[in-house]
Write a protein that holds these residues in place. Sequence first.
Motif, mmCIF file in Angstrom:
data_model
loop_
_atom_site.group_PDB
_atom_site.id
_atom_site.type_symbol
_atom_site.label_atom_id
_atom_site.label_comp_id
_atom_site.label_asym_id
_atom_site.label_seq_id
_atom_site.Cartn_x
_atom_site.Cartn_y
_atom_site.Cartn_z
ATOM 1 N N ARG A 184 0.849 -1.211 0.000
ATOM 2 C CA ARG A 184 0.000 0.000 0.000
ATOM 3 C C ARG A 184 0.876 1.249 0.000
ATOM 4 N NH1 ARG A 184 -4.364 -2.663 3.980
ATOM 5 N NH2 ARG A 184 -6.046 -2.962 2.481
ATOM 6 N N THR A 234 -3.215 -0.088 -4.704
ATOM 7 C CA THR A 234 -4.486 0.159 -4.019
ATOM 8 C C THR A 234 -5.612 -0.757 -4.499
ATOM 9 O OG1 THR A 234 -4.918 1.871 -5.639
ATOM 10 C CG2 THR A 234 -4.078 2.614 -3.505
ATOM 11 N N LYS A 235 -5.491 -1.266 -5.733
ATOM 12 C CA LYS A 235 -6.571 -2.112 -6.262
ATOM 13 C C LYS A 235 -6.697 -3.376 -5.440
ATOM 14 C CE LYS A 235 -6.693 -1.415 -11.195
ATOM 15 N NZ LYS A 235 -5.987 -2.079 -12.234
ATOM 16 N N ARG A 236 -7.935 -3.691 -5.091
ATOM 17 C CA ARG A 236 -8.199 -4.835 -4.226
ATOM 18 C C ARG A 236 -7.615 -6.137 -4.791
ATOM 19 N NH1 ARG A 236 -9.992 -6.206 0.989
ATOM 20 N NH2 ARG A 236 -9.561 -8.418 0.770
ATOM 21 N N ASP A 279 -4.884 -8.431 -3.033
ATOM 22 C CA ASP A 279 -5.173 -9.847 -2.735
ATOM 23 C C ASP A 279 -4.031 -10.726 -3.222
ATOM 24 O OD1 ASP A 279 -7.564 -9.331 -1.576
ATOM 25 O OD2 ASP A 279 -8.804 -9.916 -3.287
#
Length: 269
Positions: free
Chosen positions: A128, A133-135, A139
């Motif tokens: 981060r 930032t993209k989920r 993941d």
Amino acid sequence: MKMNLRNETAPNRQTPQCACPIISSKDFHFYYGATMGVKNITMNVNPCSVTAIIGPSGCGKSTFLRSINRMNDLIPNIRTEGKLCVDGQDIYDKRVNLVNLRQQVGMVFQKPNPFPKSIFDNVAYGPRLQGITKRADLDEVVEQGLKASVLWEEVKDNLRKSALALSGGQQQRLCIARALATRPRVLLMDEPCSALDPLATSKIEDLITQLKNDYTIVIVTHNMQQAARVSDMTAFFCLGELIEYDVTSKIFENPSNKKTEDYITGRFG
Ligand SMILES: Nc1ncnc2c1ncn2[C@@H]1O[C@H](COP(=O)(O)OP(=O)(O)OP(=O)(O)O)[C@@H](O)[C@H]1O
Ligand SMILES: [Mg+2]
């Protein structure tokens, strides 16, 4: 290019001064105000290898280890002399970006120190900061970090659980996952097993052996068997000086220096 340290013409023998080291220290000195932490350290570390630093308490092992990612900078009145390079770059050059340096050179401490956050947020912390930032990306990076630290199978159904609810050994592997998530080249470990039981210790040792395929590891340990089991090269420090640095089997089976022999045979330290 990755090097196979144990596969040269002379088996189990490798010159300490390799051609393209990832860490290169030349006449490096470190002072805490008037107190000398280490002096005159000259040693090279090969990429994708495990190097153990051993020696009696107070001999400068942690000082040197923390110098490699400038963790010691947080202490007032410190001073260095000589050169310490990572990947060919003088890391004490004023232009060095410390955030970048610490992403390249990660660190794991003696006591597991997860943040009081979820397992997921611990591993996602560095990525981060790096702007991911993209989920879906987070993941993936969290899964990769936890797989690399061999914790994934134990936590994959509970990623939202607090990291503080894990066992000590799991917490240490989480700290390793957190360090790996920023894709460092070097991982520094300061007595990473000293707070762990034998089973958790053996998991970390297996992990170190796996990780050296992709990372360069420098580990400080008081456990001689551990140094002998996991490392390719061993550096013996005493009173702030590098006494002997060689292939681990040579250090443990036929050391060149009497002080090294006395230390590894338990005559002092
Ligand atoms: N923050 C500090 N301020 C002042 N002196 C320090 C500091 N940290 C370490 N030193 C001194 O530097 C020297 C080397 O200490 P260092 O912690 O590197 O030893 P070590 O080999 O890691 O010991 P141990 O095995 O006990 O962890 C010692 O004389 C120590 O007292
Ligand atoms: Mg120490």
